[in-house]
Design a protein around this motif. Sequence first.
Motif, PDB file in Angstrom:
ATOM      1  N   THR A  59     -22.307  -6.886  29.426  1.00 41.89           N
ATOM      2  CA  THR A  59     -21.578  -5.637  29.594  1.00 41.89           C
ATOM      3  C   THR A  59     -20.466  -5.612  28.553  1.00 41.89           C
ATOM      4  N   LEU A  98     -24.485   1.188  38.024  1.00 44.99           N
ATOM      5  CA  LEU A  98     -23.573   0.414  37.178  1.00 44.99           C
ATOM      6  C   LEU A  98     -22.667   1.325  36.363  1.00 44.99           C
ATOM      7  N   GLU A 121     -25.720  -7.752  39.568  1.00 44.68           N
ATOM      8  CA  GLU A 121     -24.607  -6.890  39.187  1.00 44.68           C
ATOM      9  C   GLU A 121     -24.654  -5.564  39.950  1.00 44.68           C
ATOM     10  N   ALA A 149     -21.856  -4.140  42.539  1.00 48.97           N
ATOM     11  CA  ALA A 149     -21.241  -2.823  42.359  1.00 48.97           C
ATOM     12  C   ALA A 149     -21.262  -2.037  43.666  1.00 48.97           C
TER      13      ALA A 149
END
Length: 383
Positions: free
Chosen positions: A35, A233, A296, A300
Motif C-alpha cells: 500500500t 480498501l 487487509e 478494514a
Amino acid sequence: MSKVRAEPHYADERSGASYPIDEPRWCGDDGAPLTVSALPGITPAQVDTGARSLWRYRAALPVRVDAPVSLGEGCTPLVEKDWGEGRVHFKLEWFSPTGSFKDRGTSVMISLLAQRGVREVIEDSSGNGGASVAAYCAAAGIRARILVPESTSPAKVLQSRAYGAEIQLVPGDRDATAAEALRQSATTYYASHNWHPFFLQGTKTLAYELWEDLGFTAPDAVVTVAGAGSTVLGCDLGFGELLAAGQIARRPRLLVAQPANCAPIHAAFHGETAAPAFSPTIAEGTAIREPVRLPEVVSAVRRSDGDMAAIPEDAIVAAVRRLAATGLYAEPTSATAAAAIDVFRARGAIRPGETTVVVLTGSGLKAPTVMGALFAPEGGEPR
C-alpha cells in the motif's frame, strides 16, 4: 530498502518493510502486496472544483501527476430511494466511462505508469477490470494484454478487444487466470487492479466523493460487494485520511457482501476455520477464491466496526429484479450489495434515521447473457 520513511512510500503492512515510491514495483521483495504509507488527507478548500472527475481530489494523492489519463471518471450520481423499511442512497458507479467502478483505480494507476514511461502492460480480470485497463491504456498509448477466464461474459471480452487490447483467454477459473498473469509478469509490467498500490489510491476517491456528495460529511454506513475488496480498501484509506485530517468524526461502518457460493473474506471475517466451499455464482465479478489482500480487507471491515454477509444466489437474483423495478439496471455482482441491505438492517448494522450509501459497482449492460436469461419473456427465450 529501509524500515522508516517520513515521505510517502510503499509499505508492506505484513512485514513492516518499506520501499521508495518512485520504484516501478507492484509488490514487495517477498511477493507481498503493498500500500502507500499513511497520508494526511485534504480539506474542502483543497478540492479542485474546476475538475469534473475524480482528479478534483488530486491533492489527496501521494505523488504529483502532471498529465492525468482521464476519461471523466468519478462524479457519479448518488440517488436516494426507498428500500424496504427505510431509505438508502445508491451510488451509481456504473456511470464511469467503461461502465464500472474500476475506472477510479485504473485512471490513477495508468496515469502514474504513463508518467513513468511504461509502454506495455498485462492485466488479469474477470471482465470489468480488464475492460477498464484496456480503455485507459488506449487513452495513454500503452499496449495492453488482458488475461481473462475463458468463461468470462462475451460482452466484457468484446469491450476490452474494442479498445485495442490483446485478449488471452485462460482455461480454468479466476484464480488460474491470476496465476498465469503472475507468470507473465516476469517479462511484462503487471498493471494489476488487485496488486498495484496506486489502484487503491484511485478507489479511495470514492470516499472523498461521498464526503463531498453529502455536504462534506461522512455517511453512517457504506454497503458494498467484495471480490478482491478494492472498494472496501479504498473506503478504508479515504475515510481514514479524512478522519486524520479532522474532516469527519468517525469512519462509516463498512458493510460488505459476498455471494455465499464464493465467500472467502466473509469466512475469514467470521473466524470460520474450515475451508469455505466454492461453487459457481451469478455474481461472476466476485468469484475469487484467494483474494490477494484478504487479511487487509478483514482488518478494514473490523476497523470500521463493520460487518459481512454471505448472500445466496436466489437473493442476488431477487435484488437484480428489485433494482430494475426501481429503474436501476445493475449486473448481478453489483446487485449483491443491494441484496445485503435487508440482512444488515435485520442485524442492526443499518439503523433508522442514519445515512446509508449502497455502492452499485457495474451496469447490467455488462452481463447481457445473464440479464437476458433473468428477464426473458414468460415461457420464451430472451429477445
